[in-house]
Design a protein around this motif. Structure first.
Motif, PDB file in Angstrom:
ATOM      1  N   LEU A 111       0.837  -1.201   0.000  1.00  0.00           N
ATOM      2  CA  LEU A 111       0.000   0.000   0.000  1.00  0.00           C
ATOM      3  C   LEU A 111       0.872   1.252   0.000  1.00  0.00           C
ATOM      4  O   LEU A 111       1.763   1.406   0.834  1.00  0.00           O
ATOM      5  CB  LEU A 111      -0.903  -0.002   1.229  1.00  0.00           C
ATOM      6  N   SER A 112       0.608   2.151  -0.935  1.00  0.00           N
ATOM      7  CA  SER A 112       1.316   3.431  -1.019  1.00  0.00           C
ATOM      8  C   SER A 112       0.294   4.556  -1.057  1.00  0.00           C
ATOM      9  O   SER A 112      -0.685   4.480  -1.806  1.00  0.00           O
ATOM     10  CB  SER A 112       2.202   3.496  -2.269  1.00  0.00           C
ATOM     11  N   LEU A 113       0.529   5.577  -0.236  1.00  0.00           N
ATOM     12  CA  LEU A 113      -0.398   6.705  -0.195  1.00  0.00           C
ATOM     13  C   LEU A 113       0.331   7.964   0.232  1.00  0.00           C
ATOM     14  O   LEU A 113       1.415   7.908   0.828  1.00  0.00           O
ATOM     15  CB  LEU A 113      -1.568   6.416   0.740  1.00  0.00           C
ATOM     16  N   GLN A 114      -0.291   9.103  -0.073  1.00  0.00           N
ATOM     17  CA  GLN A 114       0.206  10.409   0.341  1.00  0.00           C
ATOM     18  C   GLN A 114      -0.906  11.115   1.101  1.00  0.00           C
ATOM     19  O   GLN A 114      -2.068  11.051   0.704  1.00  0.00           O
ATOM     20  CB  GLN A 114       0.630  11.243  -0.864  1.00  0.00           C
ATOM     21  N   ALA A 115      -0.539  11.764   2.206  1.00  0.00           N
ATOM     22  CA  ALA A 115      -1.543  12.462   3.009  1.00  0.00           C
ATOM     23  C   ALA A 115      -0.946  13.756   3.547  1.00  0.00           C
ATOM     24  O   ALA A 115       0.248  13.844   3.831  1.00  0.00           O
ATOM     25  CB  ALA A 115      -2.005  11.585   4.168  1.00  0.00           C
ATOM     26  N   LYS A 116      -1.802  14.749   3.676  1.00  0.00           N
ATOM     27  CA  LYS A 116      -1.394  16.000   4.308  1.00  0.00           C
ATOM     28  C   LYS A 116      -2.608  16.621   4.972  1.00  0.00           C
ATOM     29  O   LYS A 116      -3.752  16.301   4.650  1.00  0.00           O
ATOM     30  CB  LYS A 116      -0.775  16.962   3.307  1.00  0.00           C
ATOM     31  N   GLY A 117      -2.337  17.496   5.939  1.00  0.00           N
ATOM     32  CA  GLY A 117      -3.446  18.112   6.641  1.00  0.00           C
ATOM     33  C   GLY A 117      -2.981  18.847   7.870  1.00  0.00           C
ATOM     34  O   GLY A 117      -1.792  19.168   8.029  1.00  0.00           O
TER      35      GLY A 117
ATOM     36  N   ILE B 243      -7.857  16.621   6.597  1.00  0.00           N
ATOM     37  CA  ILE B 243      -7.153  15.492   6.014  1.00  0.00           C
ATOM     38  C   ILE B 243      -7.361  15.490   4.511  1.00  0.00           C
ATOM     39  O   ILE B 243      -8.477  15.657   4.023  1.00  0.00           O
ATOM     40  CB  ILE B 243      -7.662  14.155   6.599  1.00  0.00           C
ATOM     41  N   THR B 244      -6.281  15.299   3.780  1.00  0.00           N
ATOM     42  CA  THR B 244      -6.336  15.051   2.343  1.00  0.00           C
ATOM     43  C   THR B 244      -5.395  13.891   2.053  1.00  0.00           C
ATOM     44  O   THR B 244      -4.235  13.919   2.460  1.00  0.00           O
ATOM     45  CB  THR B 244      -5.907  16.276   1.525  1.00  0.00           C
ATOM     46  N   ALA B 245      -5.904  12.870   1.368  1.00  0.00           N
ATOM     47  CA  ALA B 245      -5.094  11.675   1.123  1.00  0.00           C
ATOM     48  C   ALA B 245      -5.262  11.220  -0.321  1.00  0.00           C
ATOM     49  O   ALA B 245      -6.328  11.382  -0.923  1.00  0.00           O
ATOM     50  CB  ALA B 245      -5.488  10.554   2.069  1.00  0.00           C
ATOM     51  N   LYS B 246      -4.184  10.642  -0.847  1.00  0.00           N
ATOM     52  CA  LYS B 246      -4.187  10.032  -2.173  1.00  0.00           C
ATOM     53  C   LYS B 246      -3.736   8.583  -2.026  1.00  0.00           C
ATOM     54  O   LYS B 246      -2.634   8.318  -1.542  1.00  0.00           O
ATOM     55  CB  LYS B 246      -3.230  10.765  -3.117  1.00  0.00           C
ATOM     56  N   PHE B 247      -4.594   7.641  -2.429  1.00  0.00           N
ATOM     57  CA  PHE B 247      -4.240   6.228  -2.416  1.00  0.00           C
ATOM     58  C   PHE B 247      -3.710   5.876  -3.803  1.00  0.00           C
ATOM     59  O   PHE B 247      -4.449   5.928  -4.795  1.00  0.00           O
ATOM     60  CB  PHE B 247      -5.455   5.375  -2.061  1.00  0.00           C
ATOM     61  N   LEU B 248      -2.432   5.507  -3.857  1.00  0.00           N
ATOM     62  CA  LEU B 248      -1.757   5.356  -5.137  1.00  0.00           C
ATOM     63  C   LEU B 248      -1.763   3.925  -5.647  1.00  0.00           C
ATOM     64  O   LEU B 248      -2.023   3.684  -6.826  1.00  0.00           O
ATOM     65  CB  LEU B 248      -0.314   5.856  -5.015  1.00  0.00           C
ATOM     66  N   SER B 249      -1.459   2.967  -4.765  1.00  0.00           N
ATOM     67  CA  SER B 249      -1.357   1.578  -5.202  1.00  0.00           C
ATOM     68  C   SER B 249      -1.424   0.674  -3.981  1.00  0.00           C
ATOM     69  O   SER B 249      -1.372   1.130  -2.839  1.00  0.00           O
ATOM     70  CB  SER B 249      -0.044   1.340  -5.973  1.00  0.00           C
ATOM     71  N   GLY B 250      -1.540  -0.623  -4.246  1.00  0.00           N
ATOM     72  CA  GLY B 250      -1.550  -1.603  -3.166  1.00  0.00           C
ATOM     73  C   GLY B 250      -2.919  -2.215  -2.949  1.00  0.00           C
ATOM     74  O   GLY B 250      -3.902  -1.881  -3.611  1.00  0.00           O
TER      75      GLY B 250
ATOM     76  N   PRO C 215      -6.745   4.478 -11.479  1.00  0.00           N
ATOM     77  CA  PRO C 215      -6.336   5.848 -11.141  1.00  0.00           C
ATOM     78  C   PRO C 215      -6.183   6.048  -9.641  1.00  0.00           C
ATOM     79  O   PRO C 215      -6.478   5.149  -8.850  1.00  0.00           O
ATOM     80  CB  PRO C 215      -7.509   6.678 -11.681  1.00  0.00           C
ATOM     81  N   VAL C 216      -5.751   7.250  -9.268  1.00  0.00           N
ATOM     82  CA  VAL C 216      -5.559   7.606  -7.869  1.00  0.00           C
ATOM     83  C   VAL C 216      -6.914   7.826  -7.192  1.00  0.00           C
ATOM     84  O   VAL C 216      -7.812   8.444  -7.764  1.00  0.00           O
ATOM     85  CB  VAL C 216      -4.695   8.881  -7.761  1.00  0.00           C
ATOM     86  N   VAL C 217      -7.073   7.296  -5.982  1.00  0.00           N
ATOM     87  CA  VAL C 217      -8.271   7.513  -5.177  1.00  0.00           C
ATOM     88  C   VAL C 217      -8.004   8.676  -4.223  1.00  0.00           C
ATOM     89  O   VAL C 217      -7.016   8.649  -3.470  1.00  0.00           O
ATOM     90  CB  VAL C 217      -8.660   6.257  -4.393  1.00  0.00           C
ATOM     91  N   LEU C 218      -8.854   9.707  -4.261  1.00  0.00           N
ATOM     92  CA  LEU C 218      -8.666  10.911  -3.452  1.00  0.00           C
ATOM     93  C   LEU C 218      -9.661  10.932  -2.304  1.00  0.00           C
ATOM     94  O   LEU C 218     -10.854  10.669  -2.493  1.00  0.00           O
ATOM     95  CB  LEU C 218      -8.855  12.163  -4.310  1.00  0.00           C
ATOM     96  N   LEU C 219      -9.170  11.238  -1.102  1.00  0.00           N
ATOM     97  CA  LEU C 219     -10.013  11.352   0.085  1.00  0.00           C
ATOM     98  C   LEU C 219      -9.686  12.656   0.793  1.00  0.00           C
ATOM     99  O   LEU C 219      -8.521  12.985   1.005  1.00  0.00           O
ATOM    100  CB  LEU C 219      -9.766  10.177   1.036  1.00  0.00           C
TER     101      LEU C 219
ATOM    102  N   LEU D 113     -16.856  15.462   3.889  1.00  0.00           N
ATOM    103  CA  LEU D 113     -16.173  14.234   3.501  1.00  0.00           C
ATOM    104  C   LEU D 113     -16.313  14.070   1.996  1.00  0.00           C
ATOM    105  O   LEU D 113     -17.421  14.113   1.454  1.00  0.00           O
ATOM    106  CB  LEU D 113     -16.777  13.019   4.213  1.00  0.00           C
ATOM    107  N   LYS D 114     -15.179  13.885   1.319  1.00  0.00           N
ATOM    108  CA  LYS D 114     -15.189  13.697  -0.127  1.00  0.00           C
ATOM    109  C   LYS D 114     -14.329  12.488  -0.475  1.00  0.00           C
ATOM    110  O   LYS D 114     -13.238  12.314   0.069  1.00  0.00           O
ATOM    111  CB  LYS D 114     -14.646  14.930  -0.858  1.00  0.00           C
ATOM    112  N   LEU D 115     -14.853  11.658  -1.361  1.00  0.00           N
ATOM    113  CA  LEU D 115     -14.113  10.503  -1.864  1.00  0.00           C
ATOM    114  C   LEU D 115     -14.293  10.471  -3.370  1.00  0.00           C
ATOM    115  O   LEU D 115     -15.423  10.535  -3.868  1.00  0.00           O
ATOM    116  CB  LEU D 115     -14.631   9.206  -1.239  1.00  0.00           C
ATOM    117  N   SER D 116     -13.189  10.384  -4.083  1.00  0.00           N
ATOM    118  CA  SER D 116     -13.247  10.425  -5.538  1.00  0.00           C
ATOM    119  C   SER D 116     -12.361   9.334  -6.115  1.00  0.00           C
ATOM    120  O   SER D 116     -11.177   9.243  -5.795  1.00  0.00           O
ATOM    121  CB  SER D 116     -12.788  11.798  -6.054  1.00  0.00           C
ATOM    122  N   ASP D 117     -12.970   8.480  -6.933  1.00  0.00           N
ATOM    123  CA  ASP D 117     -12.251   7.453  -7.675  1.00  0.00           C
ATOM    124  C   ASP D 117     -12.693   7.588  -9.128  1.00  0.00           C
ATOM    125  O   ASP D 117     -13.803   7.188  -9.486  1.00  0.00           O
ATOM    126  CB  ASP D 117     -12.581   6.062  -7.129  1.00  0.00           C
TER     127      ASP D 117
END
Length: 730
Positions: free
Chosen positions: A262-268, A280-287, A301-305, A321-325
């Motif tokens: 699992l690889s992801l990026q988060a900031k907040g 919180i803002t996160a990007k789920f990249l792979s895994g 594609p990247v899943v955005l939360l 709350l926002k989730l985008s795939d």
């Protein structure tokens, strides 16, 4: 005029006091000698308290020790045995204390965790324009860089690391317990902590000087702080973070949660206080990720939360709350709940929930539905929902399906295509409609249809009868009512169902089911149905007209019809079937007369019989003898075993194409895939299944009382196809 060395000593002492969190003292140090020792039992200023402070200054360097330091506002964290060494003085231009070192023991107030930290200074500047420290930061095998700076909003710490193993992160006691599940993975991060302390007088004065500027941030004349803090209010502590996790692998002790690669990026940002705030803002990249029965694989594609949360006295408010795939899922929602009683206090509003298939099915739905064998489906189209809900109440809103098609290609159990719907969910009173272009159950085609439902909270009811053209006949649903239990309830849905089947063509039905085809019509009535504990039960009798007689089905119960190993239980009663029509339909030969019988305690697993008690035979009311053809005699003999077939080959018997019989009867009790045979009469050697009449008089007997049931079914099929099979000879 100041002595240069004394001024230098003052600057160094001020810098060292900065290293332990104090601003420069207002008392002049001009008269300090070149060798100075400073000791204090305690020093408290700007929210920081130091105890047993010992500072030693000589011309060549400085040594500072602090027995204990603590933030006044945070007594639960202590800094013990702080030590700093400056082998050289340095200067104001290049920085004080070059190549200086420090170490400290950080403990909780309850002493239930501790961490040794150390570092090497690379920058230590202290002036009216800039107060800045840069140091390495080491905790066992963890390495990072640490920066300290002061601004108009107060002192700020910046901790940055790259590509560090998760297992090496410091302060494990402060980390979520789930971090202990990690087996592998690395992290990079930037953490910026505003300590929430009032800015020093010097920093405030510097910011007030017209035209003053720092090396990093030029400040225009008469600046206005971006976040001014009232003089009687200390600034709030805050944590800003930017986190990058790579190749995370974890497994919870009970196996409910797991991740691989699992690889992801988060900031907040996190702001503590009586109301804790999280951005919180996160990007789920792979895994891959597993959570109970939910499984998904990310990227691309990247899943955005993204989420904005507030926590106050156990009350969690989800502001947004926002989730985008992309191409699969879009979600926008808000809500609130109490952490003590989440289900009873939950309130939510969904501005948008959109799923597009097949991506949404493959990524989010198929893993959950696999336990109900609803995986490997071909799903296209999509749906949208917007609404709100509270606690265990039924949600309200509007649900719309857009050209939805679901086809079970792998198991060929069902298919529906081109479904469109507008559903008023949870409305106090509403009207919903469904339409479809194709509907297939097994091999039975139900064709095009449209239905209207009246809806209320938790209730769906047929607004008017539904008529479907099925296999040359008509299937009419007169009543359908579905009551759903409240969320979190252990109750089952309540189903009321009443339908009828009119003049369905037997030839089309048997062909669709893969049975031997025969002509006729079938009609029946389903007076009612219920659903309880996962079992579908049909009330009353299902009556079918076939072969000029009647078949009644009662006590029908079906469990997991589309699940793993579906099961069926029922009783059947057979009344007055025309044997001529029945035997002709199955190419069994011709038998005149009537047939009665029953199948009691029928149990089927995966649509194959596993137990029953059955009997079929001519009724006693049929007093006169009837005719049976030579082919039918051969078929009966080949099934049950006996000598009748051999007798038919004699010279006299060849003259007859039909024979007379008085009665026929055969029973089977199935257990453990073995059929125990019974007949009209039993003796020690055989069971009589046909009693002849007249001349010649034929008797057909079964000599094997226990038969393998799959073989018996194969023999029946072969006899119907006209093959000559012999079993059970005496």
């Amino acid at each position: 005029m100041r002595h240069p060395a004394t001024s230098k000593s003052r600057r160094i002492l001020s810098t060292l006091l900065l290293l332990v969190g104090l601003t420069a003292p207002s008392t002049p140090l001009w008269a300090l000698p070149l060798a100075v020792q400073f000791f204090a039992e305690s020093i408290e200023r700007d929210g920081l308290r130091l105890e047993q402070v010992n500072v030693q200054l000589v011309e060549q360097g400085v040594s500072v020790t602090v027995k204990q330091a603590s933030l006044v506002a945070r007594k639960d964290i202590l800094f013990n045995d702080l030590q700093m060494q400056c082998p050289e003085w340095g200067d104001e231009t290049a920085g004080w204390c070059p190549a200086g070192s420090w170490q400290v023991l950080v403990q909780s107030g309850a002493a239930d965790w501790q961490q040794n930290l150390r570092g090497q200074l690379s920058t230590a500047l202290w002036s009216d324009q800039k107060r800045h420290l840069v140091s390495s930061f080491v905790a066992k095998e963890f390495a990072a860089s640490l920066q300290y700076a002061e601004s108009t909003t107060g002192p700020e710490l910046r901790l940055e690391w790259k590509n560090q193993a998760l297992a090496n992160l410091p302060f494990p006691a402060l980390m979520p317990a789930q971090l202990g599940w990690a087996k592998a993975g690395r992290s990079s991060a930037v953490l910026i902590v505003n300590l929430g302390l009032a800015p020093s007088n010097d920093a405030q004065a510097a910011s007030a000087k017209p035209g003053s500027k720092t090396a990093a941030n030029p400040t225009p004349a008469n600046p206005t702080p971006a976040n001014p803090t009232p003089a009687n209010q200390a600034p709030a502590m805050s944590l800003n973070y930017d986190l990058d996790l790579k190749d995370i692998s974890l497994d919870s002790p009970e196996g409910r949660f797991a991740a691989e690669g699992l690889s992801l990026q988060a900031k907040g940002q996190y702001k503590p206080g009586s109301t804790q705030k999280f951005n919180i803002t996160a990007k789920f990249l792979s895994g891959e990720l597993l959570a109970d029965s939910f499984y998904t694989a990310f990227g691309p594609p990247v899943v955005l939360l993204s989420a904005q949360l507030e926590l106050t006295a156990g009350q969690l408010n989800v502001k947004q709350l926002k989730l985008s795939d992309e191409g699969a899922l879009q979600l926008q929602a808000s809500g609130s709940l109490s952490l003590q009683e989440p289900m009873d206090t939950l309130k939510y509003k969904v501005q948008q929930l959109q799923m597009k298939f097949p991506q949404a099915y493959e990524r989010y739905l198929e893993p959950v539905l696999a336990s109900r064998t609803l995986d490997k489906l071909t799903v296209t189209g999509g749906f949208n929902w917007a609404g709100s809900g509270s606690g265990s109440e039924f949600p309200s809103g509007t649900l719309a399906f857009e050209d939805l098609s679901v086809v079970d290609h792998s198991r060929n159990r069902f298919a529906f295509t081109g479904m469109s719907a507008h559903v008023e969910v949870g409305a106090s009173q509403g009207l919903s409609d469904f339409s479809w272009r194709g509907l297939l159950l097994g091999r039975i085609n139900l064709g095009v249809g449209k239905v209207e439902l009246t809806t209320a909270p938790g209730l769906f009811e047929l607004a008017q009868p539904l008529n479907l053209a099925v296999l040359g006949g008509e299937f009419v649903v007169d009543e359908f009512r579905l009551e759903l239990p409240p969320a979190g309830s252990e109750a089952e849905p309540v189903v009321n169902f009443n339908a009828s089947l009119n003049a369905m063509d037997m030839e089309q039905l048997t062909e669709a089911l893969g049975w031997p085809t025969f002509a006729g019509k079938i009609s029946g009535q389903i007076p009612g149905a219920s659903f309880d504990q996962g079992v579908l039960s049909v009330d009353g009798l299902l009556s079918f007209e076939a072969f000029d007689g009647q078949i009644q089905l009662s006590d029908l119960r079906i469990e997991r019809p589309f699940g793993v190993l579906p099961s069926l239980a029922a009783d059947l009663q057979i009344d007055n079937l025309d044997l001529h029509k029945l035997t002709q339909a199955f190419s069994f030969g011709n038998i005149a007369g009537r047939l009665d019988g029953y199948v009691r305690d029928l149990r089927m697993l995966d649509w194959s019989p596993v137990s029953f008690d059955a009997w079929v035979g001519t009724p006693e009311r049929q007093g006169d003898s009837r005719q049976i053809s030579r082919q039918a005699v051969n078929s009966l003999t080949s099934i049950g075993g006996g000598g009748a077939t051999a007798a038919l080959t004699g010279p006299l018997m060849r003259m007859f194409s039909n024979f007379s019989y008085r009665r026929i009867g055969m029973g089977c009790k199935l257990e453990n895939y073995v059929c125990s045979i019974r007949g009209l009469e039993d003796n020690d050697e055989s069971v009589l299944i046909m009693e002849g009449s007249g001349i010649p008089k034929l008797m057909i007997q079964v000599f094997n009382r226990r038969m393998d049931f799959p073989q018996l079914m194969a023999n029946l099929a072969a006899a119907s196809a006209g093959e000559d099979i012999r079993i059970g000879d005496p």
